[in-house]
Design an enzyme around this catalytic site. Structure first.
Site, PDB file in Angstrom:
ATOM      1  N   HIS A 138     -39.599  -2.238 -10.907  1.00 56.00           N
ATOM      2  CA  HIS A 138     -40.258  -0.925 -10.910  1.00 56.00           C
ATOM      3  C   HIS A 138     -39.290   0.179 -10.470  1.00 56.00           C
ATOM      4  O   HIS A 138     -39.137   1.201 -11.154  1.00 56.00           O
ATOM      5  CB  HIS A 138     -41.470  -0.963  -9.976  1.00 56.00           C
ATOM      6  CG  HIS A 138     -42.147   0.363  -9.803  1.00 56.00           C
ATOM      7  ND1 HIS A 138     -43.266   0.733 -10.520  1.00 56.00           N
ATOM      8  CD2 HIS A 138     -41.856   1.423  -8.995  1.00 56.00           C
ATOM      9  CE1 HIS A 138     -43.630   1.962 -10.163  1.00 56.00           C
ATOM     10  NE2 HIS A 138     -42.795   2.397  -9.229  1.00 56.00           N
ATOM     11  N   GLU A 139     -38.631  -0.040  -9.338  1.00 53.88           N
ATOM     12  CA  GLU A 139     -37.781   1.016  -8.780  1.00 53.88           C
ATOM     13  C   GLU A 139     -36.550   1.284  -9.643  1.00 53.88           C
ATOM     14  O   GLU A 139     -36.083   2.421  -9.726  1.00 53.88           O
ATOM     15  CB  GLU A 139     -37.363   0.651  -7.358  1.00 53.88           C
ATOM     16  CG  GLU A 139     -38.517   0.457  -6.378  1.00 53.88           C
ATOM     17  CD  GLU A 139     -39.434   1.668  -6.249  1.00 53.88           C
ATOM     18  OE1 GLU A 139     -38.999   2.805  -6.558  1.00 53.88           O
ATOM     19  OE2 GLU A 139     -40.601   1.479  -5.850  1.00 53.88           O
TER      20      GLU A 139
ATOM     21  N   HIS B 205     -37.313   3.886 -12.073  1.00 52.40           N
ATOM     22  CA  HIS B 205     -37.131   5.243 -11.549  1.00 52.40           C
ATOM     23  C   HIS B 205     -35.657   5.637 -11.557  1.00 52.40           C
ATOM     24  O   HIS B 205     -35.308   6.769 -11.907  1.00 52.40           O
ATOM     25  CB  HIS B 205     -37.659   5.330 -10.113  1.00 52.40           C
ATOM     26  CG  HIS B 205     -39.150   5.296  -9.991  1.00 52.40           C
ATOM     27  ND1 HIS B 205     -39.986   5.916 -10.895  1.00 52.40           N
ATOM     28  CD2 HIS B 205     -39.961   4.728  -9.051  1.00 52.40           C
ATOM     29  CE1 HIS B 205     -41.252   5.731 -10.525  1.00 52.40           C
ATOM     30  NE2 HIS B 205     -41.257   5.014  -9.420  1.00 52.40           N
TER      31      HIS B 205
ATOM     32  N   CYS C  92     -45.717   2.393  -4.662  1.00 44.31           N
ATOM     33  CA  CYS C  92     -44.411   3.027  -4.612  1.00 44.31           C
ATOM     34  C   CYS C  92     -44.556   4.385  -3.931  1.00 44.31           C
ATOM     35  O   CYS C  92     -45.588   5.060  -4.065  1.00 44.31           O
ATOM     36  CB  CYS C  92     -43.872   3.189  -6.030  1.00 44.31           C
ATOM     37  SG  CYS C  92     -42.360   4.162  -6.167  1.00 44.31           S
TER      38      CYS C  92
END
Length: 310
Positions: free
Chosen positions: A266-267, A270, A118
């Site tokens: 995953h993103e 964030h 990332c």
């Protein structure tokens, strides 16, 4: 995430025209990594002057370990001196990834640095994420020791309490075949948080905006080509999530390609306010591997619940 194996396989077969931005799909020749420059620097340490060390400095600055904006360091940004600040930065990187903190660019450190990952920095504004410390009892020695797990962005940015229904949209040029696998990670996060997610009718008005970008795309965080920085997203309440259009994307575990759902899972973490986890099995671990899928770990769920006190 990969439970619908057969249907995902069929879908993957149809995925070739995934991106209108023209993601690279030439798999006949092995692509070089943007991080290949590290290979010939193996063994470098303080006091060395080797061509290419300036790129190592750039790598560590990109992920927050070096800061050449200070006037005392500006003259060393583009030189190949393995100086004391570089040694200190490398030791911090090694500590962060559970490597031997020698300050020497050894083979294990290079191997870790070369892994696709990332693009969100490990250290932001001179600070790492607000790592949660948990006291764990050591029954063998009758004592407690501290272990670190999930982390938040500095300042703990998060969505307001009243903003629990988030909308998402796809930027112009994203194909339907790219949109479908990204919807599932939203359902996964919804099942483990107080959030609900829905597709916005007008993507320009969505809380979360998702798209595929190439190289320098105007957000000050350029991508660097296949096999390097795979994606990045911004913490609350920015809402932007960008995939690198030049990487090989698939649905499910396909050798030599990266799973869209895993990257999105995953993103989205964030986007909700999670930084990185130092648990390698967690979805918020910085690296994403080719040919594999990954789901939420207990550490990810504990982290998001702690951030929002739910």
């Amino acid at each position: 995430m990969a439970s619908k194996a057969f249907s995902l396989f069929l879908f993957t077969v149809l995925l070739l025209p995934l991106l209108s931005h023209g993601a690279s799909r030439d798999t006949n020749n092995k692509k070089s990594s943007p991080f290949d420059f590290l290979k010939h620097l193996e063994g470098c340490h303080k006091g060395d002057n080797v061509s290419g060390i300036k790129f190592l400095k750039s790598y560590l600055e990109q992920f927050g370990y070096l800061n050449h904006s200070h006037s005392v360091m500006q003259n060393h940004t583009n030189d190949d001196d393995f100086d004391e600040p570089l040694e200190s930065a490398l030791k911090t990187y090694q500590l962060n990834f559970h490597l031997s903190t020698t300050g020497i660019l050894d083979a294990k450190t290079i191997s870790n640095m070369m892994m696709p990952r990332c693009g969100v920095a490990d250290i932001i504004n001179g600070r790492g994420g607000a790592t949660i410390k948990i006291k764990k009892h050591d029954h063998n020695h009758g004592s407690f020791h501290t272990i670190s797990h999930y982390a938040f962005f500095p300042g703990n940015p998060k969505w307001p309490v009243s903003k629990y229904n988030l909308t998402y949209g796809f930027l112009t040029g994203t194909t339907d075949r790219a949109m479908l696998p990204v919807a599932q990670p939203f359902r996964t996060w919804a099942a483990n948080t107080h959030f609900t997610f829905s597709r916005a009718e007008d993507d320009t008005m969505a809380d979360l905006q998702i798209g595929f970008k190439s190289r320098d795309h105007g957000d000050r965080f350029p991508f660097n080509g296949p096999g390097g920085l795979l994606a990045h997203a911004f913490p609350p309440t920015d809402g932007r999530l960008h995939y690198d259009a030049n990487d090989q994307w698939s649905v499910g575990a396909v050798p030599g390609q990266f799973d869209l759902e895993t990257a999105a899972l995953h993103e989205i973490g964030h986007l909700l306010g999670l930084h990185y986890s130092n648990v390698q099995g967690a979805i918020m671990w910085p690296h994403i591997s080719q040919g594999m899928t990954k789901g939420l770990d207990k550490d990810d769920i504990d982290g998001i619940k702690a951030l929002y006190n739910v």
